[in-house]
Design a protein around this motif. Structure first.
Motif, PDB file in Angstrom:
ATOM      1  N   LEU A 270      -7.756   8.760  -7.326  1.00 29.54           N
ATOM      2  CA  LEU A 270      -6.447   8.113  -7.485  1.00 29.54           C
ATOM      3  C   LEU A 270      -5.612   8.312  -6.226  1.00 29.54           C
ATOM      4  O   LEU A 270      -5.801   9.281  -5.486  1.00 29.54           O
ATOM      5  N   GLY A 271      -4.672   7.393  -6.001  1.00 34.99           N
ATOM      6  CA  GLY A 271      -3.742   7.528  -4.878  1.00 34.99           C
ATOM      7  C   GLY A 271      -3.187   6.191  -4.454  1.00 34.99           C
ATOM      8  O   GLY A 271      -3.003   5.287  -5.273  1.00 34.99           O
ATOM      9  N   VAL A 272      -2.941   6.050  -3.157  1.00 33.93           N
ATOM     10  CA  VAL A 272      -2.442   4.794  -2.595  1.00 33.93           C
ATOM     11  C   VAL A 272      -3.191   4.507  -1.302  1.00 33.93           C
ATOM     12  O   VAL A 272      -3.760   5.409  -0.677  1.00 33.93           O
ATOM     13  N   SER A 273      -3.175   3.220  -0.906  1.00 32.09           N
ATOM     14  CA  SER A 273      -3.807   2.828   0.356  1.00 32.09           C
ATOM     15  C   SER A 273      -2.926   1.801   1.041  1.00 32.09           C
ATOM     16  O   SER A 273      -2.137   1.114   0.389  1.00 32.09           O
ATOM     17  N   ARG A 274      -3.068   1.694   2.352  1.00 30.97           N
ATOM     18  CA  ARG A 274      -2.288   0.698   3.079  1.00 30.97           C
ATOM     19  C   ARG A 274      -2.982  -0.667   3.006  1.00 30.97           C
ATOM     20  O   ARG A 274      -4.155  -0.770   2.635  1.00 30.97           O
TER      21      ARG A 274
ATOM     22  N   TYR B 143      -5.896   5.904   3.529  1.00 28.12           N
ATOM     23  CA  TYR B 143      -6.012   6.317   2.130  1.00 28.12           C
ATOM     24  C   TYR B 143      -5.343   7.680   1.941  1.00 28.12           C
ATOM     25  O   TYR B 143      -5.604   8.620   2.705  1.00 28.12           O
ATOM     26  N   TRP B 144      -4.525   7.802   0.905  1.00 29.61           N
ATOM     27  CA  TRP B 144      -3.920   9.075   0.526  1.00 29.61           C
ATOM     28  C   TRP B 144      -4.302   9.315  -0.934  1.00 29.61           C
ATOM     29  O   TRP B 144      -3.663   8.792  -1.865  1.00 29.61           O
ATOM     30  N   THR B 145      -5.401  10.081  -1.166  1.00 26.88           N
ATOM     31  CA  THR B 145      -5.983  10.185  -2.498  1.00 26.88           C
ATOM     32  C   THR B 145      -6.398  11.618  -2.812  1.00 26.88           C
ATOM     33  O   THR B 145      -6.588  12.454  -1.919  1.00 26.88           O
TER      34      THR B 145
END
Length: 551
Positions: free
Chosen positions: A439-443, A460-462
């Protein structure tokens, strides 16, 4: 002079400036003109022609002021001014004229002190004060001239090539031209009167002004928005400082209280030991005193030469006086081991309560930024199964026949439909029963094809779960997470401007991990991977859950 009444107005007009004579002179060919006008005319032309009959002079003639005509002109001006004064009403008088200031347009005719110009003539290319404007208001030949509000540099309104007024606008070349230009240099071009072009340009300027005003309003609104953001930030900062002071004050009080209790316990144990030792020492000293006395008596008796005396006292002195057996007597030394540990453990328990309360408050704050996230099927790997409402995803073990578009992942991943490029947002995902997930966010510009490296450098920041119990943050290297319990619901919070991505165990309100100091320059998308099915061991879907504010 009676002769002045016999002459018409046009006979007092200079053929060059078309205004009433000023210092009239007669040319050798008999025509009257203003001295200043003929001087300018002859400076620009050689040989020097007469402006009336075009007679040519190759040498500059000697010109003198025609006193007769000057007197006639003076009388005519006076008569014209009287006529203008009587026509304005007996009760009205001419307002006092103002001396031209540096910012004013001065009268070109005034000598000495220049008065402020009232009008400028586009025919004469001259600016006039109220007095010198009178001929243009009274003489029929001058009334036809075009008067405007006083302006400077009237020469700029003349065609430099043909010395004619600029009266037309050439739409082809987008420039002002004279009548001669229209039939010579621009004869095939499209023309409109200056007034028509003026109206069009004025309307365009009005539109531009409206657009500029709209831009100004938008920027003022942006200023208000920025000021409001600063106020919100200051309120947040003040609240954080107040809460920080409150929490750390409580922590400091707990530490101080724990330290005081530790010192008190150690000191009380030491006092008990010292009191016990004092009792033992006092008893020992008493026995030593008794033994010392008996030793003295024994020594004295042993030195006696009186046989009878020694024999009589021997029975009472032959043995030592009764005393306590001190062989097994020991001072009970207090054990300080574990005292500090127990105190720190109690302090840790207190700190844990304060920390839990702090995390709960923090989670409440970030939950205020909850957004509605749905999964984007256009980005989903063909092997993923998405629910109809776009809230659940799991591995279906079989890849569907879907077009391999640039937006679609070639690995078991999917993005949210919603994207964010500012402010803060938060969403929650249920992970209960799963043995693997990411899980996280991506650009926006991430690579979706081939081997994907889940790192901030690659957009990616996961965090993820692997093998059922390995929780790690995907930094440039894998950062193992030490969690007290298995999270069943994970909250993801992003502060775009702050460069922060945080993950929370929602049920325990514990902070799992934070990426800090991030630099976001693109839109961010929620990122999901349910992990491989593993023969049904990881078949439970990831579920994007509604956010319920913690109590």
């Amino acid at each position: 002079m009676a002769a002045a009444n016999l002459l018409s107005e046009d006979q007092f007009l200079c053929s060059i400036c078309l205004d009433v004579f000023t210092d009239p002179v007669r040319t050798p060919c008999g025509h009257n003109v203003c001295k200043n006008c003929i001087d300018k005319h002859w400076k620009m032309n050689f040989p020097m022609p007469c402006p009336m009959c075009k007679a040519v002079f190759y040498g500059r003639p000697q010109l003198r002021v025609n006193t007769f005509i000057s007197e006639m002109v003076a009388q005519f001006r006076h008569k014209a001014q009287q006529k203008a004064g009587s026509g304005s009403g007996s009760g009205s008088g001419s307002s006092e004229q103002q001396v031209a200031k540096p910012a004013d347009v001065p009268c070109d005719v005034c000598t000495g002190t220049k008065l402020k110009a009232l009008k400028s003539c586009l025919v004469c290319l001259t600016s006039y004060c109220e007095t010198h404007l009178e001929p243009h208001l009274t003489l029929s030949g001058l009334k036809r001239h075009q008067l405007i509000h006083p302006v400077e540099n009237l020469e700029d309104r003349m065609c430099t090539k043909h010395d004619k007024p600029l009266e037309l606008f050439c739409k082809t070349d987008q420039m002002c031209v004279c009548l001669m230009c229209s039939v010579l240099d621009h004869k095939t071009h499209e023309f409109v009167p200056l007034k028509e072009e003026y109206e069009g340009k004025k309307a365009a300027l009005g539109k531009t002004e409206a657009e500029i005003q709209q831009m100004i309003r938008k920027r003022r609104l942006k200023i208000q928005e920025i000021k409001h953001s600063v106020k919100i930030s200051k309120d947040d900062a003040d609240r954080e400082k107040a809460e920080g002071v409150q929490v750390f004050t409580a922590l400091k009080e707990s530490v101080d209280r724990g330290l005081n209790e530790l010192m008190k316990e150690i000191e009380e144990k030491q006092k008990t030991t010292e009191k016990q030792a004092e009792v033992f020492i006092r008893d020992l000293e008493q026995e030593i005193s008794v033994l010392t006395k008996r030793s003295t008596e024994v020594e004295q008796l042993s030195r006696s030469e009186d046989h009878l005396h020694l024999l009589q006292h021997f029975p009472s002195l032959k043995a030592a006086p009764p005393t306590k057996d001190w062989t097994e007597v020991r001072v009970r030394l207090p054990s300080h081991r574990g005292t500090v540990v127990r105190t720190v453990a109690q302090l840790e328990k207190t700190l844990g309560k304060e920390t839990k309360k702090l995390f709960e408050d923090e989670l409440k704050r970030v939950q205020q930024y909850a957004v509605d996230v749905t999964l984007d099927p256009d980005t989903a790997h063909p092997g993923l199964i998405l629910s109809d409402d776009g809230k659940e995803v799991n591995d279906g073990d079989v890849e569907k026949n879907l077009p391999d578009t640039p937006e679609r992942f070639s690995s078991l991943c999917v993005l949210g439909k919603q994207s964010f490029s500012s402010a803060r947002f938060y969403y929650e995902v249920q992970v209960k029963g799963k043995t693997a997930w990411t899980l996280g966010v991506s650009r926006e510009s991430i690579n979706k094809k081939g081997d994907i490296t889940l790192s901030p450098e690659d957009g990616y920041w996961t965090i993820w779960l692997r093998n059922g119990n390995e929780y790690e943050a995907n930094t440039d290297y894998l950062d193992c997470l030490s969690l007290k319990s298995r999270p069943e619901k994970v909250g993801v919070f992003v502060d775009y401007e702050e460069g922060l991505v945080s993950f929370y165990d929602v049920d325990t309100a514990a902070l799992m991990y934070s990426f800090t100091g991030c630099s976001f320059t693109e839109r961010l998308y929620p990122f999901f991977s349910p992990g491989l099915n593993r023969g049904g061991k990881n078949s439970v879907p990831l579920v994007v859950s509604p956010v319920n504010q913690t109590e």
